[in-house]
Write an enzyme that holds these catalytic residues in place. Structure first.
Site, short mmCIF file in Angstrom:
data_model
loop_
_atom_site.label_atom_id
_atom_site.label_comp_id
_atom_site.label_asym_id
_atom_site.label_seq_id
_atom_site.Cartn_x
_atom_site.Cartn_y
_atom_site.Cartn_z
N HIS A 301 0.74 -1.24 -0.13
CA HIS A 301 0.06 -0.17 -0.06
C HIS A 301 0.92 1.38 -0.14
CE1 HIS A 301 -3.64 2.28 0.51
NE2 HIS A 301 -3.10 2.85 1.78
N PHE A 395 -8.86 4.67 5.49
CA PHE A 395 -9.67 5.40 6.57
C PHE A 395 -10.63 4.28 7.08
CE2 PHE A 395 -8.87 10.17 5.61
CZ PHE A 395 -7.27 9.96 5.88
#
Length: 407
Positions: A301, A395
């Site tokens: 990521h 998130f």
């Protein structure tokens, strides 16, 4: 291939590094970021991004269709068309067996800012009647289905920056369940609206290195200070293996495993030791019926935030131990496309397997002591490997991991 695998038979791309596999790979292999000053962000605290250039929606989609869609949908629809063409797929042969599952991280703030400004100025009659249908996230999946004639399951997945990877995982489950023979799966996002840029700058999530944008994004570097906004889309044609073989489709790779988790720790920060990311990776490996030691490569990521990279490095080191796979972090070159990132990086992972190379991570000088990964840098790393993992985090503490294998 494993009976739990599904075939990747097509790739459709719209990225800041190119709109086809060869161009994307050439840019990644050069190991230099495409970040540059962005005129759309002029006057903001952070005024650069990784933009998709040379895209003409009117020429590719027709002026009328392009006019009623927002930029994120332009890119998603164009990527879907390119994926269908790459797979040589005839959707009309059995449209009810073809699904569309796309990941989108947020609404189109570009449209909402414009229309809310008109409303705030006391001009409700000037608000466009297209404001809702052109900007709500589910509409891009609907538009793709309308465009290609797919009549199977159709929806979007929203798990912030894990959305694109999550969409691929959900699509795989639809195929394994027998609900579909083919799914167009991936993600699209334009993260370059002025509101998006301002919000991330206020959160201090963006790198402020405005003097040298191409050096700003430094995943896993000890001096990393945030990510660079990007945009784009990637759509993968996923098929049941028997269906792909029956139509003699070219198989680029196989999607063998999927894992997902929640940190349940903090609204925006990851678990400090990457516990949720590790859980997702281990689930994906179990789903793929393989061991950590079988994995040769990880597409990380790697956003270049202090907390995010530290957590991910910890998760990877615990999962793979001393036998670290070769790692790369494409956001160092193409920026962070939010909801599309996981899909774009899944496509890069497929290309890595096909080419038996790992593209380099840009801008890495020195890793954090005690959390060093085997990162490819400067040039592509030749590597013989059969299994690769692509990780995504977002998130809300939402994590996703995908396991791809050679065909």
């Amino acid at each position: 291939m494993s009976e739990r695998a599904v075939a990747v038979t097509g790739l459709g791309l719209v990225t800041p590094a190119g709109g086809d596999p060869d161009t994307l790979w050439k840019t990644l292999a050069a190991g230099r970021s495409v970040a540059a000053p962005d005129p759309d962000l002029a006057g903001l605290p952070v005024q650069f991004s990784c933009r998709v250039t040379g895209l003409d929606p009117a020429a590719e989609l027709g002026a009328r269709l392009a006019r009623r869609l927002d930029r994120f949908a332009h890119m998603g629809l164009i990527a879907a068309r390119r994926a269908v063409a790459d797979a040589q797929l005839q959707v009309a042969a059995s449209p009810e067996r073809v699904g569309v599952i796309l990941g989108v991280g947020s609404n189109s703030l570009e449209t909402y800012v414009t229309e809310f400004t008109r409303l705030g100025q006391g001009q409700p009659t000037k608000v466009s009647p297209l404001a809702l249908p052109r900007s709500v996230p589910n509409m891009v999946a609907g538009e793709v289905a309308l465009d290609v004639g797919a009549q199977g399951p159709n929806f979007t997945v929203s798990s912030a920056c894990a959305s694109g990877a999550s969409a691929l995982g959900v699509a795989r489950e639809l195929l394994l369940s027998g609900a579909c023979d083919v799914v167009l799966a991936g993600g699209c996002e334009s993260a370059r609206s002025r509101m998006t840029a301002t919000c991330f700058a206020q959160m201090r999530a963006l790198s402020p290195q405005t003097d040298r944008p191409e050096l700003a994004c430094r995943p896993f570097d000890v001096a990393r200070d945030g990510f660079v906004l990007g945009e784009g889309a990637a759509v993968l044609v996923l098929e049941r293996l028997d269906h792909a073989r029956r139509r003699h489709a070219g198989i680029r790779a196989a999607l063998r495993g999927f894992g997902a988790s929640a940190d349940a720790c903090h609204p925006t920060a990851p678990h400090p030791e990457g516990a949720g990311a590790e859980q997702a990776i281990r689930q994906a490996l179990t789903d793929a019926r393989c061991a950590a030691g079988d994995v040769g490569h990880v597409n990380a990521h790697g956003t270049a935030t202090q907390a995010g990279d530290a957590a991910e490095a910890a998760a990877l080191l615990r999962t793979f131990g001393d036998r670290s796979p070769v790692v790369t972090a494409p956001k160092s070159i193409i920026g962070h496309a939010l909801g599309a990132a996981g899909a774009i990086e899944a496509a890069v992972t497929v290309l890595s397997l096909q080419r038996q190379e790992v593209p380099p991570t840009a801008n890495l000088v020195r890793q954090s002591p005690g959390r060093e990964l085997d990162l490819a840098t400067r040039r592509p790393r030749p590597l013989r490997f059969d299994l690769a993992v692509s990780t995504s985090c977002g998130f809300g503490g939402q994590n996703a991991a995908l396991v791809f294998a050679t065909s």
